[in-house]
Design an enzyme around this catalytic site. Structure first.
Site, PDB file in Angstrom:
ATOM      1  N   TYR A  21     -18.744 -21.147  32.881  1.00 42.59           N
ATOM      2  CA  TYR A  21     -17.403 -21.710  33.060  1.00 42.59           C
ATOM      3  C   TYR A  21     -16.338 -21.034  32.204  1.00 42.59           C
ATOM      4  O   TYR A  21     -15.225 -21.546  32.082  1.00 42.59           O
ATOM      5  CB  TYR A  21     -17.414 -23.201  32.696  1.00 42.59           C
ATOM      6  N   CYS A  22     -16.606 -19.898  31.583  1.00 45.95           N
ATOM      7  CA  CYS A  22     -15.729 -19.320  30.563  1.00 45.95           C
ATOM      8  C   CYS A  22     -14.300 -19.119  31.066  1.00 45.95           C
ATOM      9  O   CYS A  22     -14.046 -18.289  31.939  1.00 45.95           O
ATOM     10  CB  CYS A  22     -16.283 -17.992  30.082  1.00 45.95           C
ATOM     11  N   GLY A  66     -13.212 -14.598  23.503  1.00 47.35           N
ATOM     12  CA  GLY A  66     -14.454 -13.845  23.296  1.00 47.35           C
ATOM     13  C   GLY A  66     -15.362 -14.440  22.242  1.00 47.35           C
ATOM     14  O   GLY A  66     -15.393 -15.624  22.016  1.00 47.35           O
ATOM     15  N   CYS A 255      -4.071 -30.418  18.620  1.00 48.06           N
ATOM     16  CA  CYS A 255      -3.149 -29.831  19.591  1.00 48.06           C
ATOM     17  C   CYS A 255      -3.463 -30.403  20.967  1.00 48.06           C
ATOM     18  O   CYS A 255      -4.603 -30.581  21.353  1.00 48.06           O
ATOM     19  CB  CYS A 255      -3.325 -28.315  19.607  1.00 48.06           C
ATOM     20  N   CYS A 276      -0.091 -19.542  22.792  1.00 50.50           N
ATOM     21  CA  CYS A 276      -1.187 -20.495  23.005  1.00 50.50           C
ATOM     22  C   CYS A 276      -2.418 -19.755  23.493  1.00 50.50           C
ATOM     23  O   CYS A 276      -2.314 -18.812  24.286  1.00 50.50           O
ATOM     24  CB  CYS A 276      -0.773 -21.557  24.027  1.00 50.50           C
ATOM     25  N   ASP A 277      -3.589 -20.181  23.046  1.00 50.54           N
ATOM     26  CA  ASP A 277      -4.843 -19.545  23.443  1.00 50.54           C
ATOM     27  C   ASP A 277      -5.107 -19.670  24.937  1.00 50.54           C
ATOM     28  O   ASP A 277      -5.803 -18.844  25.524  1.00 50.54           O
ATOM     29  CB  ASP A 277      -5.998 -20.165  22.651  1.00 50.54           C
TER      30      ASP A 277
END
Length: 393
Positions: A21-22, A66, A255, A276-277
């Site tokens: 599901y990455c 990663g 967050c 934002c990531d």
């Protein structure tokens, strides 16, 4: 300047797992450059130098991927050297690392303990569940390696918490997952709903948890957690901890619960910076660490547009009695309003309504107790969770 928190990707999207599901793998595929490779030490040095130039209170260096350990332990040893070199004002420093655990050995564990890294270890429950979701390039499960990493960190007294992605399948097994973690002695837990690829319909993704199933998961998990808490057991579930704080009138530390975004300063391995990531995309690149000041990037037009988009409050939220504690959830889980091109109502709205309508009296009870403890000790309860927003890979 307020405390500076930097989320750094020293190995870009490179990873030694191929999780089913990455979200970051799907996100990076849609960039002009999918992977920026391993971060040069010159970029790391520039990050550290800028952080101490622009802060005078607290600096947090958090590492994510990663898989950040792919960059190798010598890279992090250089980090410590750079901090010692540039922290001339003796500012307090915090370190955090999110990892899948595959490369954690005795040397890594000793290093993490020595420098007081807070570690988020990704684990999706018991062996059968975890190995069906978090596999290597050969399709082999990673459960054994993750448990070994946990054992090493326990041995060396590394502060760590368990990060679990709530996929549609895992959400059916709340009690089995909770009891498994209890037996392992894992008392600091984070449960994060699985993301569909950016721009995709979650209903079409086999791993993204449905609102109905997520509601069931949260309710069962809360029942188990509450029963332990009232018996005096030390179990921290970050989401529930934050909702207790909010019910007590405090600000959330997590967050995604404040209702609006902030500019997080996520730094890719080439030095590119993003707000934002979940949005490390070409569209949202706000600058370059080698040429731009952190304060300038946070005030850039792109960063301000990112924050402004998150401020929209749907009419359904304005009239909802749970909005003060729900606040429409994380922007990444909000459905896009096509006519406005901005995030609208959270896709888990029905799940949150079902959850709060059943558990709020117990949340309020814990909130009253928490405020009493605060007044007695004049201290907030300790927080031992990774502070980054992007904790879903």
């Amino acid at each position: 300047m307020p405390p500076i928190s930097l989320l750094i990707k020293p190995a870009s999207s490179l990873c030694n797992l191929r999780c089913q599901y990455c979200f970051y793998h799907s996100l990076s595929k849609n960039r002009r450059i999918a992977s920026y490779g391993l971060m040069p030490e010159t970029v790391l040095e520039q990050i550290v130098r800028r952080a101490f130039e622009e802060s005078d209170t607290l600096v947090t260096f958090a590492f994510q991927g990663g898989e950040p350990t792919v960059r190798g332990l010598p890279f992090y040893e250089r980090l410590i050297c750079f901090v010692e070199q540039y922290n001339q004002k003796h500012i307090p420093v915090q370190y955090a690392l999110q990892t899948n655990g595959l490369l954690i050995d005795e040397q890594w564990a000793r290093f993490l303990a020595k420098h007081r890294f807070l570690v988020g270890l990704s684990l999706d429950g018991y062996k059968e569940m975890h190995d069906s979701l978090r596999v290597d390039s050969n399709g082999q499960g990673s459960y054994k390696a993750v448990l070994q990493a946990a054992s090493l960190m326990q041995k060396h007294q590394v502060a760590f918490n368990i990060l679990t992605v709530v996929s549609n399948r895992l959400a059916r097994h709340a009690e089995k997952i909770y009891r498994f973690y209890e037996r392992q002695g894992f008392n600091y837990l984070q449960f994060i709903p699985c993301l569909a690829p950016l721009g995709a319909d979650p209903a079409d993704d086999p791993y993204a948890v449905s609102p109905e199933r997520y509601a069931d998961f949260l309710l069962r998990l809360f029942d188990l957690w509450y029963a332990d808490i009232v018996q005096g057991k030390e179990v921290s579930i970050r989401l529930f901890d934050n909702w207790v704080r909010m019910a007590a009138g405090e600000r959330p530390e997590q967050c995604g619960l404040s209702g609006v975004c902030t500019c997080q300063l996520v730094i890719e391995s080439d030095g590119g910076v993003y707000p934002c990531d979940f949005y490390v995309t070409d569209e949202w690149r706000i600058g370059q660490i080698q040429t731009d000041r952190l304060t300038d990037m946070m005030k850039s037009e792109i960063a301000e547009r990112f924050v402004t988009q998150s401020q929209y409050v749907p009419d359904s939220c304005r009239s909802c009695s749970w909005y003060p504690i729900c606040r429409n959830g994380c922007r990444r889980d909000r459905l896009i309003l096509e006519d406005l091109s901005i995030p609208g109502q959270n896709r888990f709205c029905t799940a949150y309504q079902a959850f709060f309508s059943q558990v709020y009296p117990r949340l309020a009870h814990l909130a009253r107790f928490w405020k009493q403890m605060q007044q007695r000790a004049s201290l907030s309860p300790p927080v031992r969770h990774n502070q980054s927003g992007g904790e879903r890979n």
